[in-house]
Design a protein around this motif. Sequence first.
Motif, PDB file in Angstrom:
ATOM      1  N   ARG A  80       0.812  -1.229   0.000  1.00  0.00           N
ATOM      2  CA  ARG A  80       0.000   0.000   0.000  1.00  0.00           C
ATOM      3  C   ARG A  80       0.841   1.272   0.000  1.00  0.00           C
ATOM      4  NH1 ARG A  80      -3.198  -2.852   3.416  1.00  0.00           N
ATOM      5  NH2 ARG A  80      -2.415  -1.862   5.287  1.00  0.00           N
ATOM      6  N   TYR A  81       2.134   1.166   0.280  1.00  0.00           N
ATOM      7  CA  TYR A  81       3.000   2.346   0.370  1.00  0.00           C
ATOM      8  C   TYR A  81       4.198   2.229  -0.576  1.00  0.00           C
ATOM      9  CZ  TYR A  81       0.239   3.416   4.471  1.00  0.00           C
ATOM     10  OH  TYR A  81      -0.798   3.705   5.319  1.00  0.00           O
ATOM     11  N   ASN A 103       8.279   6.750   2.733  1.00  0.00           N
ATOM     12  CA  ASN A 103       8.615   6.979   4.136  1.00  0.00           C
ATOM     13  C   ASN A 103       7.543   7.896   4.715  1.00  0.00           C
ATOM     14  OD1 ASN A 103       9.733   7.426   6.616  1.00  0.00           O
ATOM     15  ND2 ASN A 103      11.674   8.218   5.865  1.00  0.00           N
ATOM     16  N   SER A 104       6.503   7.290   5.300  1.00  0.00           N
ATOM     17  CA  SER A 104       5.394   8.099   5.808  1.00  0.00           C
ATOM     18  C   SER A 104       5.011   7.668   7.215  1.00  0.00           C
ATOM     19  CB  SER A 104       4.172   7.966   4.887  1.00  0.00           C
ATOM     20  OG  SER A 104       3.532   6.730   5.085  1.00  0.00           O
ATOM     21  N   SER A 105       4.432   8.607   7.949  1.00  0.00           N
ATOM     22  CA  SER A 105       3.992   8.292   9.311  1.00  0.00           C
ATOM     23  C   SER A 105       2.870   7.259   9.298  1.00  0.00           C
ATOM     24  CB  SER A 105       3.558   9.562  10.042  1.00  0.00           C
ATOM     25  OG  SER A 105       2.523  10.198   9.341  1.00  0.00           O
ATOM     26  N   ASP A 106       2.083   7.217   8.223  1.00  0.00           N
ATOM     27  CA  ASP A 106       1.016   6.211   8.129  1.00  0.00           C
ATOM     28  C   ASP A 106       1.603   4.805   8.034  1.00  0.00           C
ATOM     29  OD1 ASP A 106      -0.960   8.156   8.258  1.00  0.00           O
ATOM     30  OD2 ASP A 106      -1.180   8.290   6.083  1.00  0.00           O
ATOM     31  N   PHE A 111       2.519  -0.432  10.675  1.00  0.00           N
ATOM     32  CA  PHE A 111       3.447  -1.479  11.105  1.00  0.00           C
ATOM     33  C   PHE A 111       3.472  -1.612  12.620  1.00  0.00           C
ATOM     34  CE2 PHE A 111       6.023  -1.733   7.035  1.00  0.00           C
ATOM     35  CZ  PHE A 111       5.740  -3.069   6.828  1.00  0.00           C
ATOM     36  N   LYS A 112       3.523  -0.489  13.304  1.00  0.00           N
ATOM     37  CA  LYS A 112       3.610  -0.547  14.763  1.00  0.00           C
ATOM     38  C   LYS A 112       2.344  -1.126  15.381  1.00  0.00           C
ATOM     39  CE  LYS A 112       7.218   2.839  15.194  1.00  0.00           C
ATOM     40  NZ  LYS A 112       7.737   4.025  15.818  1.00  0.00           N
ATOM     41  N   SER A 121      12.152   1.245  11.821  1.00  0.00           N
ATOM     42  CA  SER A 121      12.954   2.376  12.264  1.00  0.00           C
ATOM     43  C   SER A 121      13.689   2.994  11.081  1.00  0.00           C
ATOM     44  CB  SER A 121      13.980   1.892  13.295  1.00  0.00           C
ATOM     45  OG  SER A 121      14.859   2.922  13.654  1.00  0.00           O
ATOM     46  N   ALA A 122      14.035   4.265  11.217  1.00  0.00           N
ATOM     47  CA  ALA A 122      14.837   4.941  10.197  1.00  0.00           C
ATOM     48  C   ALA A 122      16.326   4.754  10.461  1.00  0.00           C
ATOM     49  CB  ALA A 122      14.501   6.427  10.165  1.00  0.00           C
TER      50      ALA A 122
END
Length: 135
Positions: A80-81, A103-106, A111-112, A121-122
């Motif tokens: 989806r991303y 790389n999105s907060s969604d 995942f979390k 993690s980045a």
Amino acid sequence: LAEVIVFPRVYASCEGCVREDAVLKVKGRVELKEGIPRIVAMEMEELRLEPGLDPLYLSAGALVGLSRRNVERAFETIARYPGEHPLLLVSGALEERIAGVENSSDLYAEFKQLLGPRCISASRPLSEPEMEQVS
């Protein structure tokens, strides 16, 4: 200006990267001592200054013990991303690129929720710390 304090366990995890002119990424706790800030390093790694987008790291351990359906959901989330950031599956010292993602907060949130708070993690996750013996 801040001083960075590195204890032996953290230093051992990145001993080869601590050298003059190295650029390091430090995750730590900020303390004020006599009004002077200092950072107590909790994690440390050499910062890669290579061209291209920064990778995202997915812990292989977060997939261990999941039902087949939840593993499928994790890969549906990846689909989806779509994007350009490399998504690396990490297990100990091994890492493998499994997809390119946005790389999105969604993405992080999904995942979390599915795999737990420390699954993505980045920065490259460190190996699980060993228990130190105290005598």
